[in-house]
Design an enzyme around this catalytic site. Structure first.
Site, PDB file in Angstrom:
ATOM      1  N   ASN A 240       8.942  46.141 -22.771  1.00 28.55           N
ATOM      2  CA  ASN A 240       7.768  46.990 -22.570  1.00 28.55           C
ATOM      3  C   ASN A 240       7.187  46.663 -21.199  1.00 28.55           C
ATOM      4  O   ASN A 240       6.522  45.644 -21.018  1.00 28.55           O
ATOM      5  CB  ASN A 240       6.744  46.727 -23.675  1.00 28.55           C
ATOM      6  CG  ASN A 240       5.484  47.566 -23.509  1.00 28.55           C
ATOM      7  OD1 ASN A 240       5.465  48.524 -22.731  1.00 28.55           O
ATOM      8  ND2 ASN A 240       4.432  47.208 -24.230  1.00 28.55           N
ATOM      9  N   TRP A 241       7.447  47.542 -20.245  1.00 29.86           N
ATOM     10  CA  TRP A 241       7.026  47.269 -18.869  1.00 29.86           C
ATOM     11  C   TRP A 241       5.532  47.489 -18.655  1.00 29.86           C
ATOM     12  O   TRP A 241       5.004  47.112 -17.604  1.00 29.86           O
ATOM     13  CB  TRP A 241       7.810  48.162 -17.907  1.00 29.86           C
ATOM     14  CG  TRP A 241       9.271  47.808 -17.803  1.00 29.86           C
ATOM     15  CD1 TRP A 241       9.932  46.791 -18.444  1.00 29.86           C
ATOM     16  CD2 TRP A 241      10.254  48.474 -17.005  1.00 29.86           C
ATOM     17  NE1 TRP A 241      11.257  46.783 -18.100  1.00 29.86           N
ATOM     18  CE2 TRP A 241      11.490  47.817 -17.211  1.00 29.86           C
ATOM     19  CE3 TRP A 241      10.226  49.562 -16.143  1.00 29.86           C
ATOM     20  CZ2 TRP A 241      12.676  48.207 -16.585  1.00 29.86           C
ATOM     21  CZ3 TRP A 241      11.407  49.961 -15.517  1.00 29.86           C
ATOM     22  CH2 TRP A 241      12.612  49.289 -15.732  1.00 29.86           C
TER      23      TRP A 241
ATOM     24  N   HIS B 205       0.686  50.029 -30.097  1.00 32.70           N
ATOM     25  CA  HIS B 205       0.548  48.728 -29.434  1.00 32.70           C
ATOM     26  C   HIS B 205      -0.919  48.299 -29.436  1.00 32.70           C
ATOM     27  O   HIS B 205      -1.822  49.128 -29.325  1.00 32.70           O
ATOM     28  CB  HIS B 205       1.075  48.807 -28.002  1.00 32.70           C
ATOM     29  CG  HIS B 205       1.281  47.468 -27.373  1.00 32.70           C
ATOM     30  ND1 HIS B 205       0.240  46.731 -26.846  1.00 32.70           N
ATOM     31  CD2 HIS B 205       2.400  46.712 -27.207  1.00 32.70           C
ATOM     32  CE1 HIS B 205       0.717  45.593 -26.367  1.00 32.70           C
ATOM     33  NE2 HIS B 205       2.019  45.550 -26.578  1.00 32.70           N
TER      34      HIS B 205
ATOM     35  N   GLU C 266       3.447  42.071 -33.693  1.00 29.41           N
ATOM     36  CA  GLU C 266       2.892  41.409 -32.514  1.00 29.41           C
ATOM     37  C   GLU C 266       1.493  40.888 -32.825  1.00 29.41           C
ATOM     38  O   GLU C 266       0.516  41.644 -32.744  1.00 29.41           O
ATOM     39  CB  GLU C 266       2.803  42.394 -31.339  1.00 29.41           C
ATOM     40  CG  GLU C 266       4.121  42.770 -30.721  1.00 29.41           C
ATOM     41  CD  GLU C 266       3.909  43.408 -29.350  1.00 29.41           C
ATOM     42  OE1 GLU C 266       4.440  42.875 -28.372  1.00 29.41           O
ATOM     43  OE2 GLU C 266       3.195  44.413 -29.262  1.00 29.41           O
TER      44      GLU C 266
ATOM     45  N   GLY D  83       0.781  37.752 -24.313  1.00 27.75           N
ATOM     46  CA  GLY D  83       0.428  37.367 -22.953  1.00 27.75           C
ATOM     47  C   GLY D  83      -0.436  36.135 -22.832  1.00 27.75           C
ATOM     48  O   GLY D  83      -0.941  35.832 -21.756  1.00 27.75           O
TER      49      GLY D  83
ATOM     50  N   SER E  83       4.480  36.697 -26.392  1.00 28.21           N
ATOM     51  CA  SER E  83       4.881  35.543 -25.576  1.00 28.21           C
ATOM     52  C   SER E  83       6.308  35.091 -25.880  1.00 28.21           C
ATOM     53  O   SER E  83       6.615  33.901 -25.884  1.00 28.21           O
ATOM     54  CB  SER E  83       3.896  34.382 -25.751  1.00 28.21           C
ATOM     55  OG  SER E  83       2.607  34.723 -25.278  1.00 28.21           O
TER      56      SER E  83
ATOM     57  N   GLY F  87       5.865  40.607 -20.407  1.00 27.78           N
ATOM     58  CA  GLY F  87       6.025  40.087 -19.055  1.00 27.78           C
ATOM     59  C   GLY F  87       7.422  39.606 -18.725  1.00 27.78           C
ATOM     60  O   GLY F  87       7.905  39.797 -17.598  1.00 27.78           O
TER      61      GLY F  87
END
Length: 269
Positions: free
Chosen positions: A8-9, A105, A183, A189, A227, A249
């Site tokens: 997921n950019w 999300h 998630e 993150g 993460s 990331g």
């Protein structure tokens, strides 16, 4: 079961040049990594989700590869066209070659106040246009601390339950067109990571809940996100309840992203 690793950019990279560089790096690395060769690609399906602006270019670049392309969202208001400034419809997304979309999300839930009703509309539109859906669920830090993880999951999976109740004709297709991504919001993150056993138990609960909605959903793909990186991917991949990863990331660097892919490719053997 085939593993999935999805990058997921988010709102990255900043320029078309940077997108091209990332794609070149990614495709070159895939072609030279034995475990990710075409013959082994069925072990782990790779997918990336660029921003809307770069979706057409990325989809075109990946057309003749084994890597799939997904959107990060679809319009809730129309599956096709309409006066909805700033939105992209499921039909427009499918037209440029994307075959999946991420929905639900936590960043969309938080910053755009997306409700279950909104997500049901989006999921309906995506499926109408034959897009697969990666549906994200997960609890906040406060909910985790209050031991409310499972009730929160129940409330979020209610979208799937209502979809089935209102549109029973979609049930048979969901086993191949719906993926759940667990998630925990507090892990996204932040560098905070739940234990593998915690994630495994939660995934088992998700699978049992879905199976309770319909027998055909008894073997759904459930990914972990939050993460995930090259250092911890092996431990997650070793657990049979964890079918892959939704990566943030770490998907913006080909080396770290493919380390995660390699871990799940080995884990699914």
């Amino acid at each position: 079961m085939q593993a999935w690793v999805i990058g997921n950019w988010k709102q990255n990279p900043a320029t078309s040049h940077d997108v091209d560089a990332l794609l070149n790096e990614l495709c070159t690395a895939i072609s030279t990594t034995k475990q990710l060769s075409h013959n082994n690609s069925t072990r782990c399906q790779i997918m990336v989700a660029p921003s809307f602006l770069h979706l057409a270019a990325v989809s075109s670049r990946l057309k003749d590869t084994s890597v799939l392309c997904a959107a990060q969202d679809v319009s809730a208001y129309s599956a096709s066209v309409g006066a909805y400034t700033g939105d992209c419809s499921a039909q427009q997304i499918a037209d440029v070659g994307a075959t999946w979309t991420i929905l639900g999300h936590s960043e969309r839930r938080q910053y755009h106040q997306e409700s279950n009703d909104t997500l049901l509309q989006k999921m309906t539109h995506a499926l109408t246009q034959e897009l697969g859906v990666v549906f994200c669920i997960g609890e906040t830090q406060a909910q985790y601390d209050a031991k409310q993880t499972l009730p929160v999951i129940d409330s979020q999976l209610a979208v799937v339950k209502k979809l089935i109740a209102e549109q029973p004709e979609v049930i048979d297709s969901l086993s191949t067109r719906l993926i759940i991504a667990y998630e925990p919001v507090w892990a996204i993150g932040t560098g905070k990571v739940p234990t593998v056993s915690e994630v495994s138990a939660t995934h088992q609960y998700i699978k049992q809940t879905l199976a309770g909605f319909a027998d055909s959903l008894s073997n759904m793909t459930v990914l972990y996100g939050g993460s995930v990186n090259a250092d911890n991917a092996d431990s997650f991949a070793a657990d049979p309840m964890i079918h892959g990863a939704l990566v943030g990331g770490a998907s913006l660097k080909a080396e770290s992203f493919l380390a995660i892919v390699t871990a799940f490719s080995k884990g699914s053997m």
